[in-house]
Design an enzyme around this catalytic site. Sequence first.
Site, PDB file in Angstrom:
ATOM      1  N   GLY A 134       0.769  -1.241  -0.068  1.00  0.00           N
ATOM      2  CA  GLY A 134       0.090  -0.051   0.050  1.00  0.00           C
ATOM      3  C   GLY A 134       0.784   1.243  -0.006  1.00  0.00           C
ATOM      4  O   GLY A 134       1.383   1.759  -1.034  1.00  0.00           O
ATOM      5  N   SER A 135       1.302   1.735   1.381  1.00  0.00           N
ATOM      6  CA  SER A 135       2.175   2.881   1.421  1.00  0.00           C
ATOM      7  C   SER A 135       3.561   2.516   0.548  1.00  0.00           C
ATOM      8  O   SER A 135       4.107   3.473   0.063  1.00  0.00           O
ATOM      9  CB  SER A 135       2.365   3.162   2.744  1.00  0.00           C
ATOM     10  OG  SER A 135       1.221   3.275   3.516  1.00  0.00           O
ATOM     11  N   ILE A 160      -9.318  -1.008  -4.658  1.00  0.00           N
ATOM     12  CA  ILE A 160      -9.505  -0.574  -5.767  1.00  0.00           C
ATOM     13  C   ILE A 160     -11.169   0.619  -5.891  1.00  0.00           C
ATOM     14  O   ILE A 160     -12.037  -0.248  -6.225  1.00  0.00           O
ATOM     15  CB  ILE A 160      -9.221  -1.154  -7.291  1.00  0.00           C
ATOM     16  CG1 ILE A 160      -8.055  -2.082  -7.102  1.00  0.00           C
ATOM     17  CG2 ILE A 160      -9.099  -0.300  -8.531  1.00  0.00           C
ATOM     18  CD1 ILE A 160      -6.704  -1.236  -6.464  1.00  0.00           C
ATOM     19  N   GLY A 340     -24.679  17.543  19.461  1.00  0.00           N
ATOM     20  CA  GLY A 340     -24.996  16.616  20.657  1.00  0.00           C
ATOM     21  C   GLY A 340     -25.621  15.194  19.955  1.00  0.00           C
ATOM     22  O   GLY A 340     -25.058  14.771  19.039  1.00  0.00           O
ATOM     23  N   GLU A 364      -4.669   7.686  -1.213  1.00  0.00           N
ATOM     24  CA  GLU A 364      -3.855   8.346  -2.061  1.00  0.00           C
ATOM     25  C   GLU A 364      -2.562   9.164  -1.184  1.00  0.00           C
ATOM     26  O   GLU A 364      -2.310  10.290  -1.370  1.00  0.00           O
ATOM     27  CB  GLU A 364      -4.605   9.521  -2.709  1.00  0.00           C
ATOM     28  CG  GLU A 364      -5.303   8.434  -3.861  1.00  0.00           C
ATOM     29  CD  GLU A 364      -6.317   9.375  -4.694  1.00  0.00           C
ATOM     30  OE1 GLU A 364      -5.995  10.841  -5.127  1.00  0.00           O
ATOM     31  OE2 GLU A 364      -7.276   9.118  -5.128  1.00  0.00           O
ATOM     32  N   THR A 366      -1.265   8.084   2.905  1.00  0.00           N
ATOM     33  CA  THR A 366      -1.817   8.468   4.320  1.00  0.00           C
ATOM     34  C   THR A 366      -0.851   9.382   4.921  1.00  0.00           C
ATOM     35  O   THR A 366      -0.015  10.244   4.510  1.00  0.00           O
ATOM     36  CB  THR A 366      -1.275   7.119   5.312  1.00  0.00           C
ATOM     37  OG1 THR A 366       0.208   6.990   5.324  1.00  0.00           O
ATOM     38  CG2 THR A 366      -1.828   5.751   4.860  1.00  0.00           C
TER      39      THR A 366
END
Length: 390
Positions: A134-135, A160, A340, A364, A366
Site C-alpha cells: 500500500g504505502s 481499488i 449533541g 492516496e 496516508t
Amino acid sequence: MDFALSDEERAVRDTVRAFITREVMPLEAEVLRRERAHQPGLDHSEVRELQLKARKFGFWGLATPEEYGGMNLPAVLQSLIWTELGRTFVPFRFGGEADNILFHATEEQKREFLIPTIEGERRSCFAITEPGAGSDAANIRLSARRDGDDWILDGEKTFITGGHDADFAIVVAVTDREKGARNGGATAFLVDRSMGWRSEFIQTMGEGGPASLIFDGVRVPHRNILGEIGQGFTLGMEWIGKGRYTIPSHAIGIAERVLQMAIEYANTRETFGAKIGTNQAIQWMIADSETELEAARWLVLRSAWTVDAGLDPRHASSMGKLYGAGMVNRVVDRVLQIHGGMGYTRELPIERWYRQVRLYRIFEGTDEMQRLIISRDLLRGYTKIGGHLA
Ligand SMILES: Cc1cc2nc3c(=O)[nH]c(=O)nc-3n(C[C@H](O)[C@H](O)[C@H](O)COP(=O)(O)OP(=O)(O)OC[C@H]3O[C@@H](n4cnc5c(N)ncnc54)[C@H](O)[C@@H]3O)c2cc1C
C-alpha cells in the site's frame, strides 16, 4: 501579495455553486434515504443525467484538454470547483473526465479507452495497491510475464475505487523483478474486464466501497501497455499526485458546509434557558474550526497555484493533503459534538460525513506518508523552510 480571487475564478466558483445548489443539493434527502436502505445514493444514469445538464452550462472535463472537448482548467480553478462539490454529500462529480495518465495512451488506445471514458461510455479504475503493498507501493508483486505478443498477468490488487463497476483497469504490474518497481521494473497495462479479471466488493465504513481485483493468468495483448515498458511506477505516482490537491479541496467544501450547520444549530438550540452558542465551549469549537478551515484553504490553493506556476508541487501538495484531511476530520468531529445526540443520529448527514472523511487521511497517501515526504524534502535539503517565499 494578492489573496483575492480573479473575476474569472469568482465567476466560475459562483456558477458551480449555483448549479450544485439548484440541481444537486435538492437530491440530498433522497440520497440519504437510499443509502440508509443500503442502496447507492444515485445510480449511474442519474449521475450521467446531471453531468449532461452541467455540460450544457459548459462544465465538462475540468482537467481534460480542449482537443478532447474539455475545459483544461488551471489547478486553482479546479481546486475551487472541488471545494464547491464538497459542499454536498450527493455522490456527483462533473463528467468528461478521465484518469490523468490515460492521456499517455497511443492513438489506438485513446480511441478504445480514453475517448469512451471521457464520454462516460466506459468506466475505468486505477490499480496499484496490493494486499502486501500500500504505502510501500514499490513492493508490488502482481506479475506480467511476456508470452509471444501477449503478457500474462497473475496476482491481486486491492482497495481499488470503482473496481467493482469498471469496464477496464489500469494495472501496474511487475515486468522485471530484478530491477524493482521503482527502477523501471513495473509497467502499466490497460486490461478489459472481458480479458478475465474478476472483482470482489469490499465493505467499508463509508458509503460504497472499493474492490479487490483478481488476475489469474489474464492474457493481455502487448499493444495494451500504457506508456513505456518500465514506466509503470512513474505513471502510478503521477495518478496519485492528482489527488493530493483535489482531496483536500473537497475537504474544504465539506468543512464549510458542516461548520455552517453548526453555527445555525448553535444559534437555535437552547439549553439552560440560553442558546448553546452563548457558551464559550461551543464558541471555541467554532473559532478553531474556522481558523483551521482558513489555514487549509490557503495551503491547498497555494499547492494548486504551484501546479499552475509549473513548479514541483509535491512538497506543497503533501502539506495541503496532510493538513486538509486532518482539518476536515477535526471540524466534522466538533460539528457532531455541537449537535449533541442529534449529531450521532441518522436523521442528519453529519455521521455520514464523519465516516466519509476518515478515508481522507488514508487513501492516496496516508498522513504518515505525507509527513515522510515533507520531512524528507527538508532533511535532504531539496526544499527550504518557507518554500518559494525564501
Ligand atoms: C476506500 C479506499 C479506496 C482506495 N482506492 C484506491 C485506488 O483506487 N487504487 C489504488 O491503487 N489504491 C487505492 N486505495 C489504497 C490506498 O491508497 C492504501 O490503502 C493506502 O496507500 C495505505 O496503504 P495500506 O492500506 O496498505 O496501509 P499500509 O501501507 O499497510 O500502512 C498501515 C499503517 O502504517 C503506516 N505506515 C506505513 N509505512 C510507514 C512508514 N514508513 N512510516 C510511518 N508509518 C508508516 C501507514 O501510514 C498506515 O497508518 C484505496 C484505499 C481505500 C481504503
